[in-house]
Structures are given as C-alpha cells and as structure tokens.
Design a protein around this motif. Structure first.
Motif, PDB file in Angstrom:
ATOM      1  N   THR A  30      21.517 -41.966  12.942  1.00 16.83           N
ATOM      2  CA  THR A  30      21.399 -42.193  11.821  1.00 16.83           C
ATOM      3  C   THR A  30      22.664 -42.622  10.911  1.00 16.83           C
ATOM      4  N   ILE A  31      22.451 -43.033   9.833  1.00 11.87           N
ATOM      5  CA  ILE A  31      23.512 -43.244   8.999  1.00 11.87           C
ATOM      6  C   ILE A  31      23.944 -42.361   7.726  1.00 11.87           C
ATOM      7  N   GLY A  32      25.209 -41.792   8.047  1.00 16.93           N
ATOM      8  CA  GLY A  32      25.443 -40.679   6.868  1.00 16.93           C
ATOM      9  C   GLY A  32      26.402 -41.413   5.754  1.00 16.93           C
ATOM     10  N   LYS A  33      26.845 -40.792   4.833  1.00 15.14           N
ATOM     11  CA  LYS A  33      27.657 -41.283   3.776  1.00 15.14           C
ATOM     12  C   LYS A  33      29.063 -41.846   4.476  1.00 15.14           C
ATOM     13  N   ASP A  34      29.365 -41.347   5.587  1.00 19.59           N
ATOM     14  CA  ASP A  34      30.716 -41.657   6.112  1.00 19.59           C
ATOM     15  C   ASP A  34      30.568 -42.673   7.321  1.00 19.59           C
ATOM     16  N   GLY A  35      29.430 -43.078   7.671  1.00 23.75           N
ATOM     17  CA  GLY A  35      29.045 -43.773   8.474  1.00 23.75           C
ATOM     18  C   GLY A  35      28.069 -43.491   9.602  1.00 23.75           C
ATOM     19  N   PRO A  36      27.957 -43.963  10.824  1.00 22.05           N
ATOM     20  CA  PRO A  36      27.054 -43.414  11.701  1.00 22.05           C
ATOM     21  C   PRO A  36      27.212 -42.152  12.380  1.00 22.05           C
ATOM     22  N   HIS A  37      25.955 -41.464  12.726  1.00 22.55           N
ATOM     23  CA  HIS A  37      25.838 -40.015  13.211  1.00 22.55           C
ATOM     24  C   HIS A  37      24.929 -40.129  14.194  1.00 22.55           C
ATOM     25  N   THR A  38      25.525 -39.530  15.206  1.00 18.30           N
ATOM     26  CA  THR A  38      24.723 -39.392  16.516  1.00 18.30           C
ATOM     27  C   THR A  38      24.327 -37.887  16.908  1.00 18.30           C
ATOM     28  N   SER A  39      22.972 -37.494  17.083  1.00 22.22           N
ATOM     29  CA  SER A  39      22.374 -36.399  17.569  1.00 22.22           C
ATOM     30  C   SER A  39      21.687 -36.553  18.877  1.00 22.22           C
ATOM     31  N   TYR A  40      21.805 -35.546  19.594  1.00 21.03           N
ATOM     32  CA  TYR A  40      20.999 -35.478  20.949  1.00 21.03           C
ATOM     33  C   TYR A  40      19.892 -34.815  20.648  1.00 21.03           C
ATOM     34  N   VAL A  41      18.566 -35.331  20.998  1.00 17.56           N
ATOM     35  CA  VAL A  41      17.283 -34.888  20.583  1.00 17.56           C
ATOM     36  C   VAL A  41      16.164 -34.859  21.742  1.00 17.56           C
ATOM     37  N   THR A  42      15.159 -34.038  21.443  1.00 14.34           N
ATOM     38  CA  THR A  42      13.990 -34.042  22.534  1.00 14.34           C
ATOM     39  C   THR A  42      13.021 -34.633  21.799  1.00 14.34           C
ATOM     40  N   VAL A  43      12.413 -35.789  22.345  1.00 15.98           N
ATOM     41  CA  VAL A  43      11.257 -36.665  21.370  1.00 15.98           C
ATOM     42  C   VAL A  43      10.009 -36.090  22.084  1.00 15.98           C
TER      43      VAL A  43
END
Length: 123
Positions: free
Chosen positions: A21-34
């Motif tokens: 995702t894109i945050g105010k400070d740049g890219p953000h990565t999360s580990y998720v289960t789809v």
C-alpha cells in the motif's frame, strides 16, 4: 501458452502474500492471508494498511517465485471497501491486472501485457 486461472495460481502459490500500500511517507508492506471471493480477493489488514487504503485504494499483492528463475505472482487492484469480520478489518479488492512475471525478454508468441517474460492470470 494457456492463461493460468486465479484459483490455480493461488492454489500453487498459497494464500499468504505481501500487500503493498502507499502511505504518507511512502510504500508500506504487510504480510497477509488472502481469500478468494469469486472475482474479488479479501485479506485482513493492520492499522497502517487501513489508513493507507483510505487515502489511496490502489494496492498490489506479491508472491515471490517458488524456485530460482521462476515466476513471481503479482495481483494489482483497488480496495473497494473495508469491512469488519470477526473483530478484524478486511479489504475487498477488485483486481485490475494479474500476472506471473519473471526477468527476461518476452517469449516469442508471448501474450503477456509487458515486454518481459510475463503471463496473464485469468480472473
């Protein structure tokens, strides 16, 4: 080469992915289960991802290659809503472009959407 289906691709790569995702400070990565919901994908979200999606709903899901030189799986889409499920916030994602991608030139007769070795995933 025939188009790979989304269900087949997720069965092969697994349900755990990286959500970008894109945050105010740049890219953000999360580990998720789809979870597949027909033509939508759902995944649970942490607080940072929820805030980022509220500002910018365009996301990517990424699975690394399963073997050296193999294809990575990349699903791009738009989070169309976030919902509360069993106390967790989940995103419902409408996919816009889904590919298996690896470094190298486009194969002869390749129908992928880019100039690299890229295969479309059918939704």
């Amino acid at each position: 080469m025939p188009t790979v289906t989304l269900a087949d691709a997720i069965a092969r790569y697994g349900r755990n992915a990286y959500l970008l995702t894109i945050g105010k400070d740049g890219p953000h990565t999360s580990y998720v289960t789809v979870h597949s919901l027909g033509n939508l994908i759902a995944c649970s979200l942490g607080a940072s991802a929820v805030n980022n999606i509220e500002r910018e709903p365009k996301i990517s899901l990424f699975w690394p290659p399963l073997e050296p030189g193999g294809y990575a799986m990349i699903l791009n889409g738009t989070a169309i809503e976030t919902v509360q499920v069993d106390g967790a916030v989940c995103a419902k994602i409408s996919l816009t472009k889904s590919v298996l991608h690896r470094q190298g030139p486009k194969p002869e007769g390749g129908e992928g959407p880019c100039a690299s070795d890229c295969r479309r995933i059918g939704i």
